[in-house]
Design an enzyme around this catalytic site. Structure first.
Site, PDB file in Angstrom:
ATOM      1  N   ILE A 174      -2.908  -7.659  14.312  1.00  0.00           N
ATOM      2  CA  ILE A 174      -1.917  -7.370  15.368  1.00  0.00           C
ATOM      3  C   ILE A 174      -2.561  -6.574  16.501  1.00  0.00           C
ATOM      4  O   ILE A 174      -2.468  -6.932  17.677  1.00  0.00           O
ATOM      5  CB  ILE A 174      -0.725  -6.554  14.787  1.00  0.00           C
ATOM      6  CG1 ILE A 174      -0.143  -7.252  13.557  1.00  0.00           C
ATOM      7  CG2 ILE A 174       0.343  -6.337  15.853  1.00  0.00           C
ATOM      8  CD1 ILE A 174       0.873  -6.424  12.785  1.00  0.00           C
TER       9      ILE A 174
ATOM     10  N   ASN B 266       0.852  -1.200   0.000  1.00  0.00           N
ATOM     11  CA  ASN B 266       0.000   0.000   0.000  1.00  0.00           C
ATOM     12  C   ASN B 266       0.882   1.242   0.000  1.00  0.00           C
ATOM     13  O   ASN B 266       2.105   1.142  -0.065  1.00  0.00           O
ATOM     14  CB  ASN B 266      -0.948  -0.032   1.200  1.00  0.00           C
ATOM     15  CG  ASN B 266      -0.168  -0.099   2.491  1.00  0.00           C
ATOM     16  OD1 ASN B 266       0.517   0.841   2.865  1.00  0.00           O
ATOM     17  ND2 ASN B 266      -0.244  -1.246   3.170  1.00  0.00           N
TER      18      ASN B 266
ATOM     19  N   PHE C  97      -5.146   3.127  14.402  1.00  0.00           N
ATOM     20  CA  PHE C  97      -5.497   4.090  13.357  1.00  0.00           C
ATOM     21  C   PHE C  97      -6.596   3.469  12.512  1.00  0.00           C
ATOM     22  O   PHE C  97      -6.647   2.243  12.373  1.00  0.00           O
ATOM     23  CB  PHE C  97      -4.295   4.414  12.463  1.00  0.00           C
ATOM     24  CG  PHE C  97      -3.498   5.597  12.937  1.00  0.00           C
ATOM     25  CD1 PHE C  97      -2.614   5.473  13.995  1.00  0.00           C
ATOM     26  CD2 PHE C  97      -3.647   6.842  12.339  1.00  0.00           C
ATOM     27  CE1 PHE C  97      -1.890   6.555  14.441  1.00  0.00           C
ATOM     28  CE2 PHE C  97      -2.927   7.938  12.776  1.00  0.00           C
ATOM     29  CZ  PHE C  97      -2.048   7.796  13.834  1.00  0.00           C
TER      30      PHE C  97
ATOM     31  N   LYS D 282     -11.900  -4.021  17.682  1.00  0.00           N
ATOM     32  CA  LYS D 282     -10.504  -4.354  18.005  1.00  0.00           C
ATOM     33  C   LYS D 282     -10.258  -4.229  19.506  1.00  0.00           C
ATOM     34  O   LYS D 282      -9.280  -4.747  20.019  1.00  0.00           O
ATOM     35  CB  LYS D 282      -9.549  -3.454  17.234  1.00  0.00           C
ATOM     36  CG  LYS D 282      -9.606  -3.729  15.728  1.00  0.00           C
ATOM     37  CD  LYS D 282      -8.533  -3.025  14.959  1.00  0.00           C
ATOM     38  CE  LYS D 282      -8.729  -3.183  13.471  1.00  0.00           C
ATOM     39  NZ  LYS D 282      -7.681  -3.955  12.810  1.00  0.00           N
TER      40      LYS D 282
ATOM     41  N   ASP E 118      -4.312  -6.695   5.082  1.00  0.00           N
ATOM     42  CA  ASP E 118      -5.350  -7.545   5.679  1.00  0.00           C
ATOM     43  C   ASP E 118      -5.313  -8.954   5.093  1.00  0.00           C
ATOM     44  O   ASP E 118      -5.909  -9.869   5.642  1.00  0.00           O
ATOM     45  CB  ASP E 118      -6.736  -6.923   5.435  1.00  0.00           C
ATOM     46  CG  ASP E 118      -6.918  -5.648   6.253  1.00  0.00           C
ATOM     47  OD1 ASP E 118      -6.441  -5.620   7.401  1.00  0.00           O
ATOM     48  OD2 ASP E 118      -7.509  -4.678   5.736  1.00  0.00           O
TER      49      ASP E 118
HETATM   50  O1  PMT Z   1       2.573   6.314   6.536  1.00  0.00           O
HETATM   51  P1  PMT Z   1       1.946   7.586   5.988  1.00  0.00           P
HETATM   52  O2  PMT Z   1       2.206   7.762   4.504  1.00  0.00           O
HETATM   53  O3  PMT Z   1       2.354   8.804   6.788  1.00  0.00           O
HETATM   54  O4  PMT Z   1       0.368   7.456   6.132  1.00  0.00           O
HETATM   55  C1  PMT Z   1      -0.209   7.360   7.398  1.00  0.00           C
HETATM   56  C2  PMT Z   1      -1.323   6.296   7.438  1.00  0.00           C
HETATM   57  C3  PMT Z   1      -2.470   6.752   6.560  1.00  0.00           C
HETATM   58  C4  PMT Z   1      -0.794   4.933   6.974  1.00  0.00           C
HETATM   59  C5  PMT Z   1      -1.747   6.178   8.951  1.00  0.00           C
HETATM   60  O5  PMT Z   1      -2.169   7.426   9.407  1.00  0.00           O
HETATM   61  C6  PMT Z   1      -2.829   5.136   9.133  1.00  0.00           C
HETATM   62  O6  PMT Z   1      -4.006   5.367   8.969  1.00  0.00           O
HETATM   63  N1  PMT Z   1      -2.421   3.890   9.525  1.00  0.00           N
HETATM   64  C7  PMT Z   1      -3.294   2.733   9.642  1.00  0.00           C
HETATM   65  C8  PMT Z   1      -3.501   2.115   8.276  1.00  0.00           C
HETATM   66  C9  PMT Z   1      -4.401   0.898   8.333  1.00  0.00           C
HETATM   67  O7  PMT Z   1      -3.963  -0.178   8.078  1.00  0.00           O
HETATM   68  O8  PMT Z   1      -5.610   1.145   8.756  1.00  0.00           O
HETATM   69  P2  PMT Z   1      -6.807   0.019   8.870  1.00  0.00           P
HETATM   70  O9  PMT Z   1      -8.011   0.848   9.067  1.00  0.00           O
HETATM   71  O10 PMT Z   1      -6.759  -0.913   7.738  1.00  0.00           O
HETATM   72  O11 PMT Z   1      -6.409  -0.776  10.195  1.00  0.00           O
HETATM   73  C10 PMT Z   1      -6.920  -0.436  11.484  1.00  0.00           C
HETATM   74  C11 PMT Z   1      -5.848  -0.625  12.529  1.00  0.00           C
HETATM   75  O12 PMT Z   1      -5.538  -2.013  12.677  1.00  0.00           O
HETATM   76  C12 PMT Z   1      -4.550   0.073  12.271  1.00  0.00           C
HETATM   77  O13 PMT Z   1      -4.078   0.575  13.496  1.00  0.00           O
HETATM   78  C13 PMT Z   1      -3.642  -1.046  11.750  1.00  0.00           C
HETATM   79  O14 PMT Z   1      -2.264  -0.798  12.071  1.00  0.00           O
HETATM   80  C14 PMT Z   1      -4.164  -2.237  12.518  1.00  0.00           C
HETATM   81  N2  PMT Z   1      -4.014  -3.526  11.838  1.00  0.00           N
HETATM   82  C15 PMT Z   1      -4.601  -3.761  10.620  1.00  0.00           C
HETATM   83  C16 PMT Z   1      -4.487  -5.001  10.028  1.00  0.00           C
HETATM   84  C17 PMT Z   1      -3.747  -6.015  10.692  1.00  0.00           C
HETATM   85  N3  PMT Z   1      -3.584  -7.216  10.142  1.00  0.00           N
HETATM   86  N4  PMT Z   1      -3.170  -5.752  11.871  1.00  0.00           N
HETATM   87  C18 PMT Z   1      -3.304  -4.540  12.462  1.00  0.00           C
HETATM   88  O15 PMT Z   1      -2.762  -4.314  13.542  1.00  0.00           O
END
Ligand code: PMT
Length: 397
Positions: free
Chosen positions: A307, A210, A323, A341, A279
């Site tokens: 995670i 990504n 996030f 979560k 994911d």
């Molecule tokens: O890195 P930059 O270019 O500065 O951009 C910042 C960002 C947009 C990446 C950052 O601000 C951000 O939003 N990060 C989270 C991205 C993400 O994967 O979001 P999600 O909505 O898909 O996941 C939700 C949360 O679960 C996140 O905290 C993610 O780290 C966590 N997660 C997701 C999938 C997984 N298998 N394990 C996780 O821990």
């Protein structure tokens, strides 16, 4: 006892019209209990006299690297050792460039090089100069080296222009110096941050990933370090420079990030999941490059482990901040993530625009926990990082 009692501050005054405010900065530092010695650059001396600064600081003003008397006792080294903190206010574009280039061309730049104490600079210059790529690049270099920037204000400038570049108020400058010596709620706390993009191999040359650059996570790391925390970074693929005073663990895939987080989570006070974790991963990545053909190719994907969710379920879980990167139904989706979560807070950002979220230097977020949501307007990731860490400290520590 005031916050700067017994603290020795070297104030560098460089060539900006705002140098006329420097005696007031001396006074405000003294109000907080500091002893101040001033270095006046040649440029600074065009705007303020040595006598005014000597009268207010009650110390001889230093201005010459080649002063025979002072250098008998290695004056620049002695000053560097005397200082508990170095402050340059105002910091001109030229002084900032000298520092970024590591020059030792005058007394001020030599003292900065010879010192290992905390350094703050308060830029002041015309708004066009301040926003120029050169000055911004130089400031970014200084931030990476651990120098704290006291942001200039926006407003009418001495030249008549309106914009960012006006020296911060003397009170604010003195306050920022004081804060460096104040132990914050984050002091000594252990913070684990994931950042950047994970990479899932399809074959040896192709992968799923990504647009995450790691900038948001790194800004949070900088803010934690500034506030005195001990930071461990688990980095996926990043395209930003890395905060030095931190432990750094590099990973590639979501599975590696999962294992690395679990191996390091034990004694952490705070976990911030800023990484954009895939994911899904490829069920059977191929050992050899997939050959091109005219047929449709189907790649089977399997879900990765979550995670953040698993950390939230640990018996001794740290404070967990996630996030939510969303493109539609922003608040609804973020609130669902907070609940599903099980984290303490989730930081929502809209990743559907090009000037926010992924890759950009700026972001706009909503900090959501069980009780409230706080909107943080569009700003640099550095500033938002500080604000987010302030909110986490206030709410959870
Ligand atoms: O890195 P930059 O270019 O500065 O951009 C910042 C960002 C947009 C990446 C950052 O601000 C951000 O939003 N990060 C989270 C991205 C993400 O994967 O979001 P999600 O909505 O898909 O996941 C939700 C949360 O679960 C996140 O905290 C993610 O780290 C966590 N997660 C997701 C999938 C997984 N298998 N394990 C996780 O821990």
């Amino acid at each position: 006892m005031s916050i700067l009692t017994n603290k020795c501050i070297v104030l560098g005054v460089s060539g900006s019209i705002a140098a006329y405010k420097s005696p007031d900065i001396v006074r405000r530092l003294q109000d907080l209990g500091a002893e101040v010695r001033v270095i006046l650059t040649q440029g600074g001396a065009k705007f303020i006299t040595e006598l005014s600064l000597q009268a207010t600081s009650k110390n001889k003003v230093q201005n010459n690297l080649w002063d025979k008397e002072a250098e008998l006792s290695m004056g620049h080294i002695e000053l560097a050792k005397w200082a508990d903190a170095l402050l340059i206010a105002p910091a001109s574009a030229n002084t900032i460039a000298n520092l970024a280039a590591g020059k030792a061309c005058d007394l001020l730049s030599s003292v900065i090089l010879a010192s290992d104490c905390p350094t703050l600079i308060a830029p002041a210059m015309n708004q066009q100069m301040y926003t120029s790529n050169s000055v911004q690049d130089n400031l970014a270099t200084l931030v990476q080296r651990g120098i704290q920037i006291i942001d200039p204000e926006n407003g009418v400038q001495a030249c008549g222009d309106i914009g960012e570049g006006r020296l911060a108020e003397s009170d604010e400058i003195a306050k920022q110096v004081g804060l460096m010596f104040q132990s914050t709620k984050m002091s000594g706390k252990k913070v684990l941050i994931t950042l950047g993009a994970t990479i899932e191999a399809i074959d040896p040359v192709r992968y799923l990933s990504n647009h995450s650059s790691g900038k948001m996570g790194m800004a949070l790391a900088d803010a934690c370090i500034e506030a005195g925390a001990q930071v461990t970074l688990i980095l996926g693929d990043v395209s930003t420079s890395i905060s030095k005073p931190s432990k750094q663990i590099f990973v590639t895939s979501a599975e590696q990030m999962y294992r690395s987080v679990m191996e390091n989570i034990n004694d952490q006070t705070i976990f911030i999941a800023c990484a954009a974790v895939s994911d899904y991963s490829v069920k059977n990545p191929k050992n050899h490059k997939i050959k091109k053909s005219d047929k449709t190719l189907t790649i089977e994907l399997v879900p990765t482990k979550d995670i953040l969710k698993d950390v939230c379920q640990l018996p001794q879980k740290p404070i967990c901040i996630g996030f939510a990167a969303e493109t539609q139904n922003l608040l609804e989706n973020a609130n669902n993530k907070l609940k599903n979560k099980g984290c303490d807070a989730i930081i929502l950002n809209d990743v559907s625009c090009t000037d926010l979220g992924f890759k950009s230097d700026e972001n706009e977020v909503v900090f959501i926990d069980q009780k409230s949501s706080i909107k943080l307007a569009k700003n640099s990731k550095q500033k938002l990082g500080r604000k987010i860490i302030e909110i986490i400290s206030e709410k959870f520590l």
